[in-house]
Design a protein around this motif. Structure first.
Motif, PDB file in Angstrom:
ATOM      1  N   GLU A 104     -11.746  -7.489  -9.030  1.00 30.26           N
ATOM      2  CA  GLU A 104     -12.483  -6.461  -8.294  1.00 30.26           C
ATOM      3  C   GLU A 104     -13.324  -7.086  -7.181  1.00 30.26           C
ATOM      4  O   GLU A 104     -13.276  -6.645  -6.023  1.00 30.26           O
ATOM      5  CB  GLU A 104     -13.368  -5.676  -9.261  1.00 30.26           C
ATOM      6  CG  GLU A 104     -14.133  -4.539  -8.625  1.00 30.26           C
ATOM      7  CD  GLU A 104     -15.016  -3.805  -9.623  1.00 30.26           C
ATOM      8  OE1 GLU A 104     -15.226  -2.593  -9.438  1.00 30.26           O
ATOM      9  OE2 GLU A 104     -15.510  -4.440 -10.581  1.00 30.26           O
TER      10      GLU A 104
ATOM     11  N   LEU B  22      -4.387  -0.876  -3.837  1.00 29.52           N
ATOM     12  CA  LEU B  22      -5.006  -0.018  -4.854  1.00 29.52           C
ATOM     13  C   LEU B  22      -6.481   0.226  -4.568  1.00 29.52           C
ATOM     14  O   LEU B  22      -7.168  -0.613  -3.985  1.00 29.52           O
ATOM     15  CB  LEU B  22      -4.885  -0.679  -6.235  1.00 29.52           C
ATOM     16  CG  LEU B  22      -3.483  -0.962  -6.762  1.00 29.52           C
ATOM     17  CD1 LEU B  22      -3.576  -1.814  -8.018  1.00 29.52           C
ATOM     18  CD2 LEU B  22      -2.743   0.334  -7.053  1.00 29.52           C
ATOM     19  N   LYS B  23      -6.949   1.389  -4.983  1.00 28.09           N
ATOM     20  CA  LYS B  23      -8.379   1.686  -5.008  1.00 28.09           C
ATOM     21  C   LYS B  23      -8.753   1.858  -6.467  1.00 28.09           C
ATOM     22  O   LYS B  23      -8.421   2.868  -7.090  1.00 28.09           O
ATOM     23  CB  LYS B  23      -8.684   2.967  -4.220  1.00 28.09           C
ATOM     24  CG  LYS B  23      -8.570   2.804  -2.717  1.00 28.09           C
ATOM     25  CD  LYS B  23      -9.054   4.056  -1.989  1.00 28.09           C
ATOM     26  CE  LYS B  23      -9.007   3.859  -0.478  1.00 28.09           C
ATOM     27  NZ  LYS B  23      -9.477   5.087   0.250  1.00 28.09           N
ATOM     28  N   VAL B  24      -9.407   0.858  -7.025  1.00 28.43           N
ATOM     29  CA  VAL B  24      -9.696   0.832  -8.456  1.00 28.43           C
ATOM     30  C   VAL B  24     -11.159   1.149  -8.741  1.00 28.43           C
ATOM     31  O   VAL B  24     -12.061   0.583  -8.126  1.00 28.43           O
ATOM     32  CB  VAL B  24      -9.340  -0.542  -9.060  1.00 28.43           C
ATOM     33  CG1 VAL B  24      -9.875  -0.672 -10.482  1.00 28.43           C
ATOM     34  CG2 VAL B  24      -7.830  -0.743  -9.053  1.00 28.43           C
ATOM     35  N   LYS B  25     -11.357   2.073  -9.664  1.00 34.24           N
ATOM     36  CA  LYS B  25     -12.692   2.373 -10.170  1.00 34.24           C
ATOM     37  C   LYS B  25     -12.755   1.857 -11.599  1.00 34.24           C
ATOM     38  O   LYS B  25     -11.887   2.169 -12.421  1.00 34.24           O
ATOM     39  CB  LYS B  25     -12.953   3.885 -10.157  1.00 34.24           C
ATOM     40  CG  LYS B  25     -14.268   4.279 -10.822  1.00 34.24           C
ATOM     41  CD  LYS B  25     -14.405   5.795 -10.907  1.00 34.24           C
ATOM     42  CE  LYS B  25     -15.668   6.182 -11.662  1.00 34.24           C
ATOM     43  NZ  LYS B  25     -15.777   7.655 -11.832  1.00 34.24           N
TER      44      LYS B  25
ATOM     45  N   THR C 198       2.814   0.418  -9.431  1.00 34.57           N
ATOM     46  CA  THR C 198       1.361   0.387  -9.613  1.00 34.57           C
ATOM     47  C   THR C 198       1.002  -0.612 -10.707  1.00 34.57           C
ATOM     48  O   THR C 198       0.049  -1.404 -10.558  1.00 34.57           O
ATOM     49  CB  THR C 198       0.845   1.784  -9.995  1.00 34.57           C
ATOM     50  OG1 THR C 198       1.210   2.709  -8.976  1.00 34.57           O
ATOM     51  CG2 THR C 198      -0.665   1.783 -10.154  1.00 34.57           C
TER      52      THR C 198
ATOM     53  N   GLY D  55     -11.428  -8.700  -4.205  1.00 35.73           N
ATOM     54  CA  GLY D  55     -10.599  -7.792  -3.419  1.00 35.73           C
ATOM     55  C   GLY D  55      -9.116  -7.849  -3.729  1.00 35.73           C
ATOM     56  O   GLY D  55      -8.288  -7.401  -2.927  1.00 35.73           O
TER      57      GLY D  55
ATOM     58  N   THR E  95      -8.247   4.456 -12.297  1.00 31.87           N
ATOM     59  CA  THR E  95      -9.465   4.238 -13.075  1.00 31.87           C
ATOM     60  C   THR E  95      -9.140   3.351 -14.261  1.00 31.87           C
ATOM     61  O   THR E  95      -8.238   3.651 -15.046  1.00 31.87           O
ATOM     62  CB  THR E  95     -10.056   5.563 -13.584  1.00 31.87           C
ATOM     63  OG1 THR E  95     -10.417   6.381 -12.473  1.00 31.87           O
ATOM     64  CG2 THR E  95     -11.302   5.314 -14.433  1.00 31.87           C
TER      65      THR E  95
ATOM     66  N   GLU F 186      -7.451  -4.353  -3.853  1.00 29.11           N
ATOM     67  CA  GLU F 186      -7.247  -3.812  -2.520  1.00 29.11           C
ATOM     68  C   GLU F 186      -6.075  -4.493  -1.826  1.00 29.11           C
ATOM     69  O   GLU F 186      -5.297  -3.849  -1.105  1.00 29.11           O
ATOM     70  CB  GLU F 186      -8.514  -3.994  -1.674  1.00 29.11           C
ATOM     71  CG  GLU F 186      -9.662  -3.083  -2.054  1.00 29.11           C
ATOM     72  CD  GLU F 186     -10.533  -3.666  -3.161  1.00 29.11           C
ATOM     73  OE1 GLU F 186     -10.083  -4.631  -3.838  1.00 29.11           O
ATOM     74  OE2 GLU F 186     -11.650  -3.163  -3.372  1.00 29.11           O
TER      75      GLU F 186
ATOM     76  N   ALA G  26       0.825  -1.197   0.000  1.00 31.46           N
ATOM     77  CA  ALA G  26       0.000   0.000   0.000  1.00 31.46           C
ATOM     78  C   ALA G  26       0.864   1.252   0.000  1.00 31.46           C
ATOM     79  O   ALA G  26       0.504   2.269  -0.579  1.00 31.46           O
ATOM     80  CB  ALA G  26      -0.920  -0.008   1.225  1.00 31.46           C
TER      81      ALA G  26
ATOM     82  N   LYS H 202      -2.264   5.283  -6.036  1.00 29.49           N
ATOM     83  CA  LYS H 202      -3.189   4.380  -5.354  1.00 29.49           C
ATOM     84  C   LYS H 202      -4.570   4.337  -6.015  1.00 29.49           C
ATOM     85  O   LYS H 202      -5.175   3.286  -6.153  1.00 29.49           O
ATOM     86  CB  LYS H 202      -3.333   4.803  -3.887  1.00 29.49           C
ATOM     87  CG  LYS H 202      -4.207   3.881  -3.054  1.00 29.49           C
ATOM     88  CD  LYS H 202      -4.172   4.293  -1.596  1.00 29.49           C
ATOM     89  CE  LYS H 202      -4.976   3.320  -0.731  1.00 29.49           C
ATOM     90  NZ  LYS H 202      -4.919   3.673   0.703  1.00 29.49           N
ATOM     91  N   ASN H 203      -5.064   5.504  -6.420  1.00 30.83           N
ATOM     92  CA  ASN H 203      -6.393   5.584  -7.031  1.00 30.83           C
ATOM     93  C   ASN H 203      -6.274   5.439  -8.547  1.00 30.83           C
ATOM     94  O   ASN H 203      -5.682   6.288  -9.217  1.00 30.83           O
ATOM     95  CB  ASN H 203      -7.060   6.914  -6.680  1.00 30.83           C
ATOM     96  CG  ASN H 203      -7.332   7.031  -5.184  1.00 30.83           C
ATOM     97  OD1 ASN H 203      -8.107   6.264  -4.633  1.00 30.83           O
ATOM     98  ND2 ASN H 203      -6.676   7.984  -4.532  1.00 30.83           N
TER      99      ASN H 203
END
Length: 346
Positions: free
Chosen positions: A54, A64-67, A245, A57, A36, A60, A27, A33-34
């Protein structure tokens, strides 16, 4: 019990140790981290590893925080990343070649599929007497989106059979219920699409398959070699500036690739959102079984895959000169290799 970030922080705080746990290190290490990810038809089995990564998890787990931004087709997802509204594309491998031909350098860095899984089928309603590819001349052919991999597959098929793209009309129908409706209502005469769209139409006897790339053998027969398909790709600048990343994303996808191969259709169908099933869980399971071979077992690109993709794209894109494409710059197996070392098993 799974060790969450919160629990880890408590343990580290209690022991007075440095923050050295792997999850925490991941992390902290990722440059961005974010993230798309743009995709054209998220519910398609073609992109199943993205959904599993996704849902389970895995993103995560890599810090990562993936949209995930879903679009009507791969060409629309590509526009999103080129335009700057997305960081990475979950899309067809060959887009990296097309981009390089335009002076834009994008690289695939982990595979989700090792065969296109695209099926070309004709309507039993408007083309009941179909006999050969020549019968497609003058017909309306549905594709997920103009310029997408489904469009490319049709163009390649037409080229093989003495026809030109200009001999037919292409209509974007998406990759979901709208595509099924377009075929049912006679808005199109043929369609290049994927499961579960194709499976739904076959079950209802709405179509007849004339070309199929859901297996490696059929793919080689049509394209002349291994043909990489769904992958994560990003600009060379993004990968160079964010290698950790990119590695985290590759780790998540490789874990998903392996999870899919290790689980049966029943388990997978219970894992994905109900909307993916198009109201028929048994059909979806049949489609999973029909497509499982097309999904990558390890995220790696086959050695001959890029050259096969280049040949196919050259038949699709006017004025694309294969001699001017540097294949070494359109993909890398480095991240997938590392991911397989990190996650040798599911």
């Amino acid at each position: 019990m799974k060790l969450t970030r919160r629990h880890a922080l408590k343990l580290v705080g209690a022991s007075g140790l440095a923050l050295s746990l792997p999850t925490l290190a991941r992390a902290q290490e990722v440059e961005k981290k974010n993230i798309t990810i743009a995709v054209g038809g998220k519910a398609l089995i073609y992109y199943l590893p993205l959904s599993i990564a996704e849902i389970n998890g895995y993103f995560e787990d890599e810090g990562l925080k993936v949209k995930v931004a879903d679009f009507a087709g791969g060409s629309k997802a590509l526009q999103a990343v080129v335009g700057g509204s997305a960081d990475v594309v979950s899309g067809a491998f060959e887009h990296t070649i097309n981009l390089q031909s335009k002076g834009q350098f994008y690289r695939a860095f982990v595979q989700q599929g090792r065969a296109p899984a695209i099926v070309l089928a004709v309507s039993n309603k408007t083309m009941p007497d179909y006999k050969s590819p020549a019968d497609l001349k003058g017909k309306k052919i549905g594709v997920t989106a103009p310029g997408s991999s489904t469009n490319m597959m049709v163009n390649f098929y037409l080229e093989q059979n003495g026809l030109k793209p200009s001999d037919v009309s292409f209509i974007g129908v998406g990759a979901g219920a709208g595509a099924v409706t377009a075929m049912r209502t006679g808005q199109i005469d043929a369609m290049a699409n994927l499961d579960p769209v194709i499976g739904t139409l076959l079950k209802e006897n709405e179509v007849r398959v004339i070309a199929d790339t859901r297996t490696v053998a059929d793919t080689k027969a049509i394209f002349g070699g291994n043909m990489p398909s769904a992958c994560l790709y990003a600009s060379e600048d993004f990968i160079t500036q964010n290698p950790k990343t990119a590695q985290a994303l590759a780790n998540a996808i490789v874990r998903a690739d392996k999870w899919i191969q290790a689980n049966d259709a029943e388990t997978i169908a219970k894992t994905v959102p109900a909307s993916y099933l198009l109201g028929d869980v048994e059909l979806y399971k049949q489609c999973l079984d029909a497509n499982k071979e097309s999904l990558s077992p390890d995220g790696l690109v086959d050695e001959d895959g890029p050259s096969t993709a280049l040949k196919a794209l050259a038949a699709f894109v006017p004025n694309l000169d294969p001699a001017k494409i540097d294949i070494s710059k359109i993909y890398t197996n480095e991240f997938a290799d590392n991911a397989n070392k990190k996650y040798p098993n599911v």
